[in-house]
Design a protein around this motif. Sequence first.
Motif, PDB file in Angstrom:
ATOM      1  N   HIS A  99       0.907  -1.243  -0.013  1.00 45.03           N
ATOM      2  CA  HIS A  99      -0.213  -0.178   0.044  1.00 45.03           C
ATOM      3  C   HIS A  99       0.881   1.351  -0.005  1.00 45.03           C
ATOM      4  O   HIS A  99       0.490   2.267   0.778  1.00 45.03           O
ATOM      5  N   THR A 100       1.895   1.390  -0.766  1.00 45.84           N
ATOM      6  CA  THR A 100       2.729   2.336  -0.985  1.00 45.84           C
ATOM      7  C   THR A 100       2.198   3.121  -2.184  1.00 45.84           C
ATOM      8  O   THR A 100       1.593   2.498  -3.164  1.00 45.84           O
ATOM      9  N   PRO A 101       2.221   4.511  -2.433  1.00 41.82           N
ATOM     10  CA  PRO A 101       1.969   5.219  -3.314  1.00 41.82           C
ATOM     11  C   PRO A 101       2.544   5.015  -4.794  1.00 41.82           C
ATOM     12  O   PRO A 101       3.565   4.368  -4.908  1.00 41.82           O
ATOM     13  N   LEU A 102       1.621   4.551  -5.754  1.00 39.23           N
ATOM     14  CA  LEU A 102       2.174   4.551  -7.081  1.00 39.23           C
ATOM     15  C   LEU A 102       1.819   5.957  -7.877  1.00 39.23           C
ATOM     16  O   LEU A 102       0.971   6.673  -7.947  1.00 39.23           O
ATOM     17  N   ILE A 103       3.229   6.311  -8.621  1.00 42.08           N
ATOM     18  CA  ILE A 103       3.256   7.497  -9.206  1.00 42.08           C
ATOM     19  C   ILE A 103       3.567   7.224 -10.462  1.00 42.08           C
ATOM     20  O   ILE A 103       4.399   6.652 -11.090  1.00 42.08           O
ATOM     21  N   GLU A 104       2.587   7.985 -11.582  1.00 40.75           N
ATOM     22  CA  GLU A 104       2.669   7.904 -12.970  1.00 40.75           C
ATOM     23  C   GLU A 104       2.754   9.096 -13.603  1.00 40.75           C
ATOM     24  O   GLU A 104       1.897  10.269 -13.343  1.00 40.75           O
ATOM     25  N   LEU A 105       4.007   9.337 -14.344  1.00 45.01           N
ATOM     26  CA  LEU A 105       4.053  10.681 -14.821  1.00 45.01           C
ATOM     27  C   LEU A 105       3.842  10.423 -16.383  1.00 45.01           C
ATOM     28  O   LEU A 105       4.551   9.740 -17.080  1.00 45.01           O
ATOM     29  N   HIS A 106       2.862  11.119 -17.109  1.00 43.97           N
ATOM     30  CA  HIS A 106       2.218  11.326 -18.348  1.00 43.97           C
ATOM     31  C   HIS A 106       2.889  12.084 -19.142  1.00 43.97           C
ATOM     32  O   HIS A 106       2.355  13.203 -19.282  1.00 43.97           O
ATOM     33  N   GLY A 107       4.011  12.239 -19.773  1.00 45.78           N
ATOM     34  CA  GLY A 107       4.791  13.462 -20.403  1.00 45.78           C
ATOM     35  C   GLY A 107       4.897  14.183 -19.534  1.00 45.78           C
ATOM     36  O   GLY A 107       5.467  14.193 -18.139  1.00 45.78           O
ATOM     37  N   ARG A 108       4.687  15.705 -19.608  1.00 45.90           N
ATOM     38  CA  ARG A 108       4.923  16.894 -18.814  1.00 45.90           C
ATOM     39  C   ARG A 108       3.563  17.272 -18.347  1.00 45.90           C
ATOM     40  O   ARG A 108       3.409  18.429 -17.721  1.00 45.90           O
ATOM     41  N   SER A 109       2.462  16.778 -18.813  1.00 48.24           N
ATOM     42  CA  SER A 109       1.463  17.386 -18.410  1.00 48.24           C
ATOM     43  C   SER A 109       0.359  16.836 -17.652  1.00 48.24           C
ATOM     44  O   SER A 109      -0.780  17.166 -17.123  1.00 48.24           O
ATOM     45  N   LEU A 110       0.615  15.456 -17.046  1.00 50.30           N
ATOM     46  CA  LEU A 110      -0.405  14.836 -16.186  1.00 50.30           C
ATOM     47  C   LEU A 110       0.573  13.771 -15.202  1.00 50.30           C
ATOM     48  O   LEU A 110       1.406  13.009 -15.775  1.00 50.30           O
ATOM     49  N   LEU A 111       0.142  14.071 -14.056  1.00 44.63           N
ATOM     50  CA  LEU A 111       0.714  13.180 -13.129  1.00 44.63           C
ATOM     51  C   LEU A 111      -0.267  12.376 -12.288  1.00 44.63           C
ATOM     52  O   LEU A 111      -1.406  13.187 -11.809  1.00 44.63           O
ATOM     53  N   LYS A 112      -0.346  10.991 -11.993  1.00 47.57           N
ATOM     54  CA  LYS A 112      -1.164  10.356 -11.531  1.00 47.57           C
ATOM     55  C   LYS A 112      -0.574   9.781 -10.216  1.00 47.57           C
ATOM     56  O   LYS A 112       0.494   9.169 -10.272  1.00 47.57           O
ATOM     57  N   ILE A 113      -1.392  10.115  -8.774  1.00 43.78           N
ATOM     58  CA  ILE A 113      -1.049   9.346  -7.757  1.00 43.78           C
ATOM     59  C   ILE A 113      -2.056   8.536  -7.258  1.00 43.78           C
ATOM     60  O   ILE A 113      -2.994   9.042  -6.948  1.00 43.78           O
ATOM     61  N   THR A 114      -1.472   7.352  -6.997  1.00 41.21           N
ATOM     62  CA  THR A 114      -2.799   6.285  -6.626  1.00 41.21           C
ATOM     63  C   THR A 114      -2.100   5.866  -4.787  1.00 41.21           C
ATOM     64  O   THR A 114      -0.972   5.523  -4.972  1.00 41.21           O
ATOM     65  N   ASP A 115      -3.211   5.833  -4.206  1.00 42.06           N
ATOM     66  CA  ASP A 115      -3.036   5.759  -2.685  1.00 42.06           C
ATOM     67  C   ASP A 115      -2.103   6.655  -2.027  1.00 42.06           C
ATOM     68  O   ASP A 115      -1.172   6.456  -1.370  1.00 42.06           O
ATOM     69  N   GLY A 116      -2.626   8.053  -2.540  1.00 47.04           N
ATOM     70  CA  GLY A 116      -1.816   9.063  -1.829  1.00 47.04           C
ATOM     71  C   GLY A 116      -2.737   9.596  -0.601  1.00 47.04           C
ATOM     72  O   GLY A 116      -3.622   8.948  -0.240  1.00 47.04           O
ATOM     73  N   GLY A 117      -2.231  10.812  -0.044  1.00 45.10           N
ATOM     74  CA  GLY A 117      -2.865  11.201   0.984  1.00 45.10           C
ATOM     75  C   GLY A 117      -3.664  12.626   0.940  1.00 45.10           C
ATOM     76  O   GLY A 117      -4.075  12.729  -0.376  1.00 45.10           O
ATOM     77  N   LYS A 118      -3.736  13.454   1.686  1.00 45.11           N
ATOM     78  CA  LYS A 118      -4.631  14.817   1.315  1.00 45.11           C
ATOM     79  C   LYS A 118      -3.703  15.603   0.909  1.00 45.11           C
ATOM     80  O   LYS A 118      -2.378  15.658   0.838  1.00 45.11           O
ATOM     81  N   ILE A 119      -4.096  16.536   0.316  1.00 41.79           N
ATOM     82  CA  ILE A 119      -3.523  17.835  -0.310  1.00 41.79           C
ATOM     83  C   ILE A 119      -3.108  18.706   0.641  1.00 41.79           C
ATOM     84  O   ILE A 119      -4.004  19.322   1.232  1.00 41.79           O
ATOM     85  N   LEU A 120      -1.833  19.178   0.880  1.00 40.32           N
ATOM     86  CA  LEU A 120      -1.352  19.954   1.634  1.00 40.32           C
ATOM     87  C   LEU A 120      -1.220  21.494   1.198  1.00 40.32           C
ATOM     88  O   LEU A 120      -1.360  22.525   2.054  1.00 40.32           O
ATOM     89  N   LEU A 121      -1.030  21.573   0.224  1.00 44.52           N
ATOM     90  CA  LEU A 121      -0.818  22.929  -0.451  1.00 44.52           C
ATOM     91  C   LEU A 121      -1.265  22.737  -1.809  1.00 44.52           C
ATOM     92  O   LEU A 121      -0.891  21.739  -2.886  1.00 44.52           O
ATOM     93  N   TYR A 122      -1.946  23.872  -2.294  1.00 48.31           N
ATOM     94  CA  TYR A 122      -2.642  24.036  -3.849  1.00 48.31           C
ATOM     95  C   TYR A 122      -2.436  25.157  -4.164  1.00 48.31           C
ATOM     96  O   TYR A 122      -3.094  26.236  -3.897  1.00 48.31           O
ATOM     97  N   THR A 123      -1.439  25.406  -5.043  1.00 53.33           N
ATOM     98  CA  THR A 123      -1.499  26.878  -5.937  1.00 53.33           C
ATOM     99  C   THR A 123      -1.326  26.584  -7.469  1.00 53.33           C
ATOM    100  O   THR A 123      -1.047  25.282  -7.795  1.00 53.33           O
ATOM    101  N   ASN A 124      -1.266  27.566  -8.203  1.00 56.80           N
ATOM    102  CA  ASN A 124      -0.965  27.301  -9.631  1.00 56.80           C
ATOM    103  C   ASN A 124       0.335  26.801 -10.041  1.00 56.80           C
ATOM    104  O   ASN A 124       0.454  26.270 -10.868  1.00 56.80           O
ATOM    105  N   GLU A 125       1.105  26.986  -9.050  1.00 54.84           N
ATOM    106  CA  GLU A 125       2.708  26.759  -9.298  1.00 54.84           C
ATOM    107  C   GLU A 125       3.180  25.731  -8.556  1.00 54.84           C
ATOM    108  O   GLU A 125       4.230  25.012  -8.856  1.00 54.84           O
ATOM    109  N   LYS A 126       2.468  25.231  -7.423  1.00 58.67           N
ATOM    110  CA  LYS A 126       2.838  24.029  -6.729  1.00 58.67           C
ATOM    111  C   LYS A 126       1.550  23.453  -5.991  1.00 58.67           C
ATOM    112  O   LYS A 126       0.865  23.849  -5.497  1.00 58.67           O
TER     113      LYS A 126
END
Length: 98
Positions: A25-52
Amino acid sequence: MKEKKPPLVERVCRALDVLPESVAHTPLIELHGRSLLKITDGGKILLYTNEKITVAVARSKNKITVTGSALSCSYYNLGAIGIEGCIDAVSFEEEAQK
């Protein structure tokens, strides 16, 4: 400085050629090019801005930080997170052991 070993479950999975994400049950991270990142089994969002966007790693005190421009969370459901935009970097932050 002593090198930190991966957890036992992860080492056994690698020896058996099984994805550790399916058992440990560790996170699985997939990067599709430079435009999409998928995180499976992640946690909560701590910081959300347009740059980070910073996401906590489930069941640990570690974090995943995505930096870029025009970033947005395209989905967030049951630990699955999608981040879209122009991704410049993905970094892993590990909390120091006390």
